[in-house]
Scaffold this active site. Structure first.
Site, PDB file in Angstrom:
ATOM      1  N   MET A 152       0.841  -1.197   0.000  1.00  8.50           N
ATOM      2  CA  MET A 152       0.000   0.000   0.000  1.00  8.50           C
ATOM      3  C   MET A 152       0.880   1.252   0.000  1.00  8.50           C
ATOM      4  SD  MET A 152      -3.406  -0.922   2.093  1.00  8.50           S
ATOM      5  CE  MET A 152      -2.780  -0.629   3.721  1.00  8.50           C
ATOM      6  N   GLY A 153       2.170   1.076  -0.296  1.00  9.15           N
ATOM      7  CA  GLY A 153       3.068   2.229  -0.370  1.00  9.15           C
ATOM      8  C   GLY A 153       3.533   2.690   0.998  1.00  9.15           C
ATOM      9  N   HIS A 194       9.007   1.156   3.459  1.00  3.91           N
ATOM     10  CA  HIS A 194      10.069   1.177   4.474  1.00  3.91           C
ATOM     11  C   HIS A 194      10.927  -0.073   4.280  1.00  3.91           C
ATOM     12  CE1 HIS A 194       7.525  -1.748   6.436  1.00  3.91           C
ATOM     13  NE2 HIS A 194       6.545  -0.865   6.549  1.00  3.91           N
ATOM     14  N   HIS A 242       9.248  -3.408   3.539  1.00  3.51           N
ATOM     15  CA  HIS A 242       8.850  -3.608   2.138  1.00  3.51           C
ATOM     16  C   HIS A 242      10.088  -3.903   1.270  1.00  3.51           C
ATOM     17  CE1 HIS A 242       5.531  -0.727   3.455  1.00  3.51           C
ATOM     18  NE2 HIS A 242       4.843  -1.753   3.019  1.00  3.51           N
ATOM     19  N   ASP A 276       2.298  -9.436   8.727  1.00  2.00           N
ATOM     20  CA  ASP A 276       0.843  -9.582   8.641  1.00  2.00           C
ATOM     21  C   ASP A 276       0.534 -11.072   8.518  1.00  2.00           C
ATOM     22  OD1 ASP A 276      -0.206  -6.630   8.264  1.00  2.00           O
ATOM     23  OD2 ASP A 276       1.631  -6.822   7.113  1.00  2.00           O
ATOM     24  N   GLN A 280      -2.821 -12.376   7.236  1.00  2.00           N
ATOM     25  CA  GLN A 280      -2.943 -12.079   5.807  1.00  2.00           C
ATOM     26  C   GLN A 280      -2.224 -13.162   4.981  1.00  2.00           C
ATOM     27  OE1 GLN A 280      -2.582  -8.026   3.989  1.00  2.00           O
ATOM     28  NE2 GLN A 280      -0.499  -8.666   3.620  1.00  2.00           N
ATOM     29  N   SER A 294       6.391  -0.472  10.237  1.00  2.00           N
ATOM     30  CA  SER A 294       5.045  -0.382   9.678  1.00  2.00           C
ATOM     31  C   SER A 294       4.820   1.039   9.189  1.00  2.00           C
ATOM     32  CB  SER A 294       4.009  -0.711  10.763  1.00  2.00           C
ATOM     33  OG  SER A 294       2.729  -0.258  10.373  1.00  2.00           O
ATOM     34  N   ARG A 328       2.266   2.548   9.486  1.00  2.00           N
ATOM     35  CA  ARG A 328       1.434   3.215  10.491  1.00  2.00           C
ATOM     36  C   ARG A 328       2.248   3.723  11.690  1.00  2.00           C
ATOM     37  NH1 ARG A 328      -2.757  -0.685   8.581  1.00  2.00           N
ATOM     38  NH2 ARG A 328      -4.436   0.613   7.772  1.00  2.00           N
TER      39      ARG A 328
HETATM   40  P1  AMP Z   1       1.427  -2.975   3.455  1.00  2.00           P
HETATM   41  O1  AMP Z   1       2.005  -1.907   2.585  1.00  2.00           O
HETATM   42  O2  AMP Z   1       1.342  -2.616   4.899  1.00  2.00           O
HETATM   43  O3  AMP Z   1       0.137  -3.536   2.903  1.00  2.00           O
HETATM   44  O4  AMP Z   1       2.459  -4.182   3.399  1.00  2.00           O
HETATM   45  C1  AMP Z   1       2.850  -4.745   2.183  1.00  2.00           C
HETATM   46  C2  AMP Z   1       3.617  -6.009   2.459  1.00  2.00           C
HETATM   47  O5  AMP Z   1       4.780  -5.701   3.225  1.00  2.00           O
HETATM   48  C3  AMP Z   1       2.798  -7.025   3.273  1.00  2.00           C
HETATM   49  O6  AMP Z   1       3.014  -8.323   2.749  1.00  2.00           O
HETATM   50  C4  AMP Z   1       3.377  -6.875   4.657  1.00  2.00           C
HETATM   51  O7  AMP Z   1       3.272  -8.046   5.436  1.00  2.00           O
HETATM   52  C5  AMP Z   1       4.827  -6.551   4.353  1.00  2.00           C
HETATM   53  N1  AMP Z   1       5.458  -5.867   5.489  1.00  2.00           N
HETATM   54  C6  AMP Z   1       5.018  -4.759   6.122  1.00  2.00           C
HETATM   55  N2  AMP Z   1       5.815  -4.448   7.159  1.00  2.00           N
HETATM   56  C7  AMP Z   1       6.782  -5.401   7.191  1.00  2.00           C
HETATM   57  C8  AMP Z   1       7.901  -5.653   8.042  1.00  2.00           C
HETATM   58  N3  AMP Z   1       8.202  -4.871   9.074  1.00  2.00           N
HETATM   59  N4  AMP Z   1       8.687  -6.716   7.767  1.00  2.00           N
HETATM   60  C9  AMP Z   1       8.400  -7.534   6.708  1.00  2.00           C
HETATM   61  N5  AMP Z   1       7.357  -7.356   5.877  1.00  2.00           N
HETATM   62  C10 AMP Z   1       6.557  -6.300   6.106  1.00  2.00           C
END
Ligand code: AMP
Length: 287
Positions: A33-34, A37, A40, A153, A156, A188, A190
């Site tokens: 979702m952009g 960090h 990602h 996640d 998920q 995160s 967030r």
């Molecule tokens: P999001 O942008 O939050 O939807 O996350 C996109 C992908 O990045 C998802 O598969 C998350 O599980 C993964 N992700 C987010 N934060 C982390 C993290 N700290 N370590 C590893 N993967 C992450």
């Protein structure tokens, strides 16, 4: 540095992937979702290692947000994200508008049953329906050989793996480890909502998970006892409001009273306006 394309439409990303595939390239997809960090980036690096052609999708998916949630205020630093993707060796960033993905009222949804009843699913009705549906759409649009998700996640990842198995989707799902700050706080998008003090409190989430691991390693198998101790630790951080602390089996995400085999310990808390989740997998052996 190789050239990176930015595709805003389904048609353009399909054309780019088709051309790569016709050159015999193995395609990897990293759905995000952009507000990218290091977490990602670790997924992108895994994709670059395993695939010849890497697509990162950046789409803040409206159908997975809670009513009254942070959809509007979710960070959207697209320019920075594109820079990060370029440096990481991404071939295509797919950054569609909501209108492109949902051009009309969506009437077809993917509901993964049972696995979505516990953990976050209990507190976020409809969330995993939105996640599974958008991932199904992304898989149909990009047709990746492999898609990369984060253990961060956990539910998920469990849900997507099951969707792919149940619906015979021709994509391999790779789950990458959670990337953390030195104090244990899982990265995160967030975390941006947190003040410095709240970030310090947020580190207690991982402390509680570490305590869980130590207790299991020490042979404690009663989930209630472990959860009570984790609650004690989380309560030391004044900013934390606990949503849930759960110990579930790692495949079906169902609560277990007695820890055995590989278990998932998962925590969700609210700190200020942020909702944070974290988890660890613990191999309890045959206890
Ligand atoms: P999001 O942008 O939050 O939807 O996350 C996109 C992908 O990045 C998802 O598969 C998350 O599980 C993964 N992700 C987010 N934060 C982390 C993290 N700290 N370590 C590893 N993967 C992450």
């Amino acid at each position: 540095m190789r050239k990176m394309e930015v595709a805003k439409t389904i048609e353009s990303v399909r054309t780019l992937v088709k051309a790569a595939r016709s050159r015999g390239k193995k395609t990897g997809l990293v759905p995000t979702m952009g507000a990218l960090h290091i977490g990602h980036i670790s997924l992108i690096e895994a994709a670059v290692k395993k695939c010849d052609f890497v697509v990162v999708s950046i789409f803040v998916n409206p159908t997975q947000f809670d009513p009254g949630g942070d959809f509007e205020k979710y960070p959207r630093p697209l320019k920075d994200d594109l820079e990060i993707c370029k440096k990481a060796g991404v071939d295509v960033v797919f950054a569609p508008t909501p209108q492109e993905i949902y051009p009309q009222q969506n009437l077809t949804w993917v509901n993964v049953e049972k696995l979505t009843e516990q953990l976050c699913g209990r507190f976020r009705p409809g969330h995993f329906r939105g996640v599974a549906t958008v991932c199904a759409k992304l898989f149909n649009i990009v047709k990746p050989d492999i898609a990369f998700f984060g253990q961060k996640d956990a539910q998920q990842a469990i849900v997507i793996k099951r969707m792919v198995a149940d619906l015979n989707m021709p994509v391999e799902i790779v789950v990458c480890p959670t990337i953390r700050q030195p104090d244990g706080l899982a990265l995160s998008s967030r975390n941006q909502y947190l003040t410095e003090q709240q970030k310090k409190d947020a580190a207690y989430v991982y402390k509680s998970l570490q305590e869980c691991r130590e207790m299991i390693d020490a042979g404690i198998t009663d989930s209630k006892t472990i959860i009570a101790k984790m609650r004690e630790i989380l309560n030391q951080a004044s900013a934390i409001k606990i949503e849930y602390i759960s110990i579930v089996d790692a495949e079906m995400a169902q609560p277990i009273d007695h820890v055995a085999g590989t278990v998932l310990a998962a925590v969700a808390v609210r700190i200020g306006s942020a909702r944070l989740i974290d988890n660890i997998l613990v191999d309890a052996g045959r206890q």
